[in-house]
Design a protein around this motif. Structure first.
Motif, PDB file in Angstrom:
ATOM      1  N   VAL A   1     -25.122   3.927  -2.267  1.00 27.27           N
ATOM      2  CA  VAL A   1     -26.276   3.077  -2.540  1.00 27.27           C
ATOM      3  C   VAL A   1     -27.523   3.946  -2.630  1.00 27.27           C
ATOM      4  CG1 VAL A   1     -25.273   1.054  -1.404  1.00 27.27           C
ATOM      5  CG2 VAL A   1     -26.696   2.646  -0.089  1.00 27.27           C
ATOM      6  N   GLN A   2     -28.597   3.325  -3.077  1.00 27.57           N
ATOM      7  CA  GLN A   2     -29.875   4.027  -3.148  1.00 27.57           C
ATOM      8  C   GLN A   2     -30.708   3.696  -1.906  1.00 27.57           C
ATOM      9  OE1 GLN A   2     -31.599   2.839  -6.921  1.00 27.57           O
ATOM     10  NE2 GLN A   2     -30.640   4.583  -7.952  1.00 27.57           N
ATOM     11  N   ALA A   3     -31.642   4.570  -1.628  1.00 26.74           N
ATOM     12  CA  ALA A   3     -32.551   4.339  -0.503  1.00 26.74           C
ATOM     13  C   ALA A   3     -33.239   2.982  -0.661  1.00 26.74           C
ATOM     14  CB  ALA A   3     -33.580   5.455  -0.423  1.00 26.74           C
ATOM     15  N   GLY A   4     -33.294   2.235   0.434  1.00 32.14           N
ATOM     16  CA  GLY A   4     -33.888   0.911   0.421  1.00 32.14           C
ATOM     17  C   GLY A   4     -32.895  -0.215   0.224  1.00 32.14           C
ATOM     18  N   ASP A   5     -31.699   0.117  -0.216  1.00 31.52           N
ATOM     19  CA  ASP A   5     -30.655  -0.883  -0.435  1.00 31.52           C
ATOM     20  C   ASP A   5     -30.039  -1.340   0.883  1.00 31.52           C
ATOM     21  OD1 ASP A   5     -29.248   0.361  -3.590  1.00 31.52           O
ATOM     22  OD2 ASP A   5     -31.072  -0.781  -3.132  1.00 31.52           O
ATOM     23  N   SER A   6     -29.143  -2.324   0.761  1.00 32.54           N
ATOM     24  CA  SER A   6     -28.435  -2.866   1.918  1.00 32.54           C
ATOM     25  C   SER A   6     -26.928  -2.771   1.724  1.00 32.54           C
ATOM     26  CB  SER A   6     -28.808  -4.337   2.136  1.00 32.54           C
ATOM     27  OG  SER A   6     -30.188  -4.487   2.415  1.00 32.54           O
ATOM     28  N   LEU A   7     -26.221  -2.722   2.829  1.00 32.67           N
ATOM     29  CA  LEU A   7     -24.759  -2.768   2.853  1.00 32.67           C
ATOM     30  C   LEU A   7     -24.342  -3.555   4.081  1.00 32.67           C
ATOM     31  CD1 LEU A   7     -23.347   0.825   2.128  1.00 32.67           C
ATOM     32  CD2 LEU A   7     -22.978  -1.220   0.750  1.00 32.67           C
ATOM     33  N   ARG A   8     -23.172  -4.171   4.021  1.00 35.13           N
ATOM     34  CA  ARG A   8     -22.600  -4.785   5.206  1.00 35.13           C
ATOM     35  C   ARG A   8     -21.215  -4.196   5.434  1.00 35.13           C
ATOM     36  NH1 ARG A   8     -21.023 -10.961   6.990  1.00 35.13           N
ATOM     37  NH2 ARG A   8     -19.351 -10.657   5.461  1.00 35.13           N
ATOM     38  N   LEU A   9     -21.048  -3.549   6.561  1.00 35.42           N
ATOM     39  CA  LEU A   9     -19.757  -3.033   6.957  1.00 35.42           C
ATOM     40  C   LEU A   9     -19.028  -4.093   7.767  1.00 35.42           C
ATOM     41  CD1 LEU A   9     -20.722   0.585   8.125  1.00 35.42           C
ATOM     42  CD2 LEU A   9     -20.273  -0.270   5.803  1.00 35.42           C
ATOM     43  N   ALA A  10     -17.712  -4.076   7.659  1.00 38.38           N
ATOM     44  CA  ALA A  10     -16.873  -4.971   8.444  1.00 38.38           C
ATOM     45  C   ALA A  10     -15.770  -4.164   9.106  1.00 38.38           C
ATOM     46  CB  ALA A  10     -16.273  -6.064   7.567  1.00 38.38           C
ATOM     47  N   CYS A  11     -15.324  -4.615  10.242  1.00 43.33           N
ATOM     48  CA  CYS A  11     -14.230  -3.970  10.957  1.00 43.33           C
ATOM     49  C   CYS A  11     -13.306  -5.066  11.473  1.00 43.33           C
ATOM     50  CB  CYS A  11     -14.765  -3.123  12.095  1.00 43.33           C
ATOM     51  SG  CYS A  11     -13.490  -2.381  13.140  1.00 43.33           S
ATOM     52  N   ALA A  12     -12.113  -5.120  10.902  1.00 46.22           N
ATOM     53  CA  ALA A  12     -11.116  -6.094  11.316  1.00 46.22           C
ATOM     54  C   ALA A  12     -10.234  -5.491  12.399  1.00 46.22           C
ATOM     55  CB  ALA A  12     -10.276  -6.509  10.124  1.00 46.22           C
ATOM     56  N   VAL A  13      -9.991  -6.265  13.447  1.00 49.94           N
ATOM     57  CA  VAL A  13      -9.248  -5.782  14.608  1.00 49.94           C
ATOM     58  C   VAL A  13      -7.985  -6.607  14.788  1.00 49.94           C
ATOM     59  CG1 VAL A  13      -9.360  -5.358  17.098  1.00 49.94           C
ATOM     60  CG2 VAL A  13     -11.416  -5.095  15.675  1.00 49.94           C
ATOM     61  N   SER A  14      -6.864  -5.937  14.955  1.00 52.80           N
ATOM     62  CA  SER A  14      -5.598  -6.648  15.147  1.00 52.80           C
ATOM     63  C   SER A  14      -5.457  -7.099  16.598  1.00 52.80           C
ATOM     64  CB  SER A  14      -4.431  -5.746  14.749  1.00 52.80           C
ATOM     65  OG  SER A  14      -4.327  -4.664  15.656  1.00 52.80           O
ATOM     66  N   GLY A  15      -4.539  -8.031  16.811  1.00 54.90           N
ATOM     67  CA  GLY A  15      -4.227  -8.468  18.172  1.00 54.90           C
ATOM     68  C   GLY A  15      -5.014  -9.688  18.594  1.00 54.90           C
ATOM     69  N   ARG A  16      -4.734 -10.142  19.824  1.00 56.58           N
ATOM     70  CA  ARG A  16      -5.304 -11.384  20.310  1.00 56.58           C
ATOM     71  C   ARG A  16      -6.416 -11.194  21.319  1.00 56.58           C
ATOM     72  NH1 ARG A  16      -0.067 -15.394  21.189  1.00 56.58           N
ATOM     73  NH2 ARG A  16       0.766 -15.220  19.081  1.00 56.58           N
ATOM     74  N   ALA A  17      -6.735  -9.941  21.620  1.00 60.04           N
ATOM     75  CA  ALA A  17      -7.698  -9.689  22.689  1.00 60.04           C
ATOM     76  C   ALA A  17      -9.099  -9.344  22.192  1.00 60.04           C
ATOM     77  CB  ALA A  17      -7.203  -8.559  23.576  1.00 60.04           C
ATOM     78  N   PHE A  18      -9.344  -9.528  20.900  1.00 58.27           N
ATOM     79  CA  PHE A  18     -10.615  -9.106  20.316  1.00 58.27           C
ATOM     80  C   PHE A  18     -11.804  -9.664  21.085  1.00 58.27           C
ATOM     81  CE2 PHE A  18     -13.566  -7.727  17.185  1.00 58.27           C
ATOM     82  CZ  PHE A  18     -14.477  -8.756  16.991  1.00 58.27           C
ATOM     83  N   SER A  19     -11.755 -10.938  21.438  1.00 54.04           N
ATOM     84  CA  SER A  19     -12.906 -11.572  22.067  1.00 54.04           C
ATOM     85  C   SER A  19     -13.225 -10.982  23.439  1.00 54.04           C
ATOM     86  CB  SER A  19     -12.686 -13.076  22.186  1.00 54.04           C
ATOM     87  OG  SER A  19     -11.566 -13.343  23.004  1.00 54.04           O
ATOM     88  N   SER A  20     -12.297 -10.246  24.023  1.00 55.40           N
ATOM     89  CA  SER A  20     -12.526  -9.644  25.341  1.00 55.40           C
ATOM     90  C   SER A  20     -13.092  -8.233  25.269  1.00 55.40           C
ATOM     91  CB  SER A  20     -11.225  -9.620  26.142  1.00 55.40           C
ATOM     92  OG  SER A  20     -10.307  -8.700  25.574  1.00 55.40           O
TER      93      SER A  20
ATOM     94  N   VAL B   1      -3.252  -1.808  18.983  1.00 52.82           N
ATOM     95  CA  VAL B   1      -4.462  -2.372  18.386  1.00 52.82           C
ATOM     96  C   VAL B   1      -4.890  -1.491  17.218  1.00 52.82           C
ATOM     97  CG1 VAL B   1      -6.869  -2.987  18.767  1.00 52.82           C
ATOM     98  CG2 VAL B   1      -5.176  -3.398  20.566  1.00 52.82           C
ATOM     99  N   GLN B   2      -5.129  -2.105  16.084  1.00 48.16           N
ATOM    100  CA  GLN B   2      -5.578  -1.374  14.901  1.00 48.16           C
ATOM    101  C   GLN B   2      -6.938  -1.905  14.445  1.00 48.16           C
ATOM    102  OE1 GLN B   2      -2.327  -1.784  12.096  1.00 48.16           O
ATOM    103  NE2 GLN B   2      -1.376   0.078  12.873  1.00 48.16           N
ATOM    104  N   LEU B   3      -7.787  -0.959  14.043  1.00 44.56           N
ATOM    105  CA  LEU B   3      -9.098  -1.301  13.545  1.00 44.56           C
ATOM    106  C   LEU B   3      -9.225  -0.792  12.117  1.00 44.56           C
ATOM    107  CD1 LEU B   3      -9.349  -0.915  16.765  1.00 44.56           C
ATOM    108  CD2 LEU B   3     -11.801  -0.748  16.322  1.00 44.56           C
ATOM    109  N   GLN B   4      -9.691  -1.632  11.230  1.00 47.61           N
ATOM    110  CA  GLN B   4      -9.827  -1.267   9.827  1.00 47.61           C
ATOM    111  C   GLN B   4     -11.247  -1.540   9.377  1.00 47.61           C
ATOM    112  OE1 GLN B   4      -7.461   0.188   7.568  1.00 47.61           O
ATOM    113  NE2 GLN B   4      -9.424   0.467   6.536  1.00 47.61           N
ATOM    114  N   ALA B   5     -11.997  -0.463   9.139  1.00 44.48           N
ATOM    115  CA  ALA B   5     -13.379  -0.588   8.675  1.00 44.48           C
ATOM    116  C   ALA B   5     -13.419  -0.604   7.158  1.00 44.48           C
ATOM    117  CB  ALA B   5     -14.215   0.565   9.208  1.00 44.48           C
ATOM    118  N   SER B   6     -14.369  -1.356   6.622  1.00 45.71           N
ATOM    119  CA  SER B   6     -14.528  -1.453   5.174  1.00 45.71           C
ATOM    120  C   SER B   6     -15.997  -1.724   4.847  1.00 45.71           C
ATOM    121  CB  SER B   6     -13.647  -2.570   4.617  1.00 45.71           C
ATOM    122  OG  SER B   6     -14.029  -3.819   5.170  1.00 45.71           O
ATOM    123  N   GLY B   7     -16.323  -1.605   3.555  1.00 48.10           N
ATOM    124  CA  GLY B   7     -17.653  -1.961   3.105  1.00 48.10           C
ATOM    125  C   GLY B   7     -18.569  -0.795   2.774  1.00 48.10           C
ATOM    126  N   GLY B   8     -18.107   0.422   3.010  1.00 45.48           N
ATOM    127  CA  GLY B   8     -18.925   1.576   2.677  1.00 45.48           C
ATOM    128  C   GLY B   8     -19.053   1.768   1.178  1.00 45.48           C
ATOM    129  N   GLY B   9     -19.953   2.657   0.792  1.00 42.86           N
ATOM    130  CA  GLY B   9     -20.141   2.934  -0.614  1.00 42.86           C
ATOM    131  C   GLY B   9     -21.361   3.795  -0.860  1.00 42.86           C
TER     132      GLY B   9
END
Length: 122
Positions: A11-30, A1-9
């Protein structure tokens, strides 16, 4: 199983970011999925967890500003970060727990991504 996080950067105080983490394999929902972070010179700490059923829990320091969510069709967990503060500066890690217990502790998690850096300037 591999996890790949992205979306960092940078920013200034008060700003927003959305991080994402993609997970390999078929068991993610469990899996329960968690986000942790490690600030410079500090130990890694719990940020948020989402159960396989969609229940969520947050660290007190981020409650109300950060939102964890998941898309099982895309094998992806997200961390929406609003009203960011300089103290949110850290490397953010996603993690998967094969034996779901809605845990806030690192040792419960079996798989880890490499992290994505979030820097919040004042």
């Amino acid at each position: 199983v591999q996890l790949q996080a992205s979306g960092g950067g940078l920013v200034q105080a008060g700003d927003s970011l959305r991080l994402a983490c993609a997970v390999s394999g078929r068991a993610f929902s469990s899996y329960d999925m968690g986000w942790f972070r490690q600030a410079p010179g500090k130990e890694r700490e719990f940020v948020a967890v989402i159960s396989r059923g969609g229940s969520t829990n947050y660290a007190d320091s981020v409650n109300g500003r950060l939102t964890i969510s998941r898309d099982n069709a895309k094998n992806t967990v997200y961390l929406q970060m609003n009203s960011l503060k300089p103290e949110d500066t850290a490397i953010y890690f996603c993690a998967a727990d094969r034996r779901p217990g809605f845990s806030t502790t690192e040792r419960s998690y079996d798989y880890w991504g490499r992290g994505t850096l979030v820097t919040v300037s004042s």
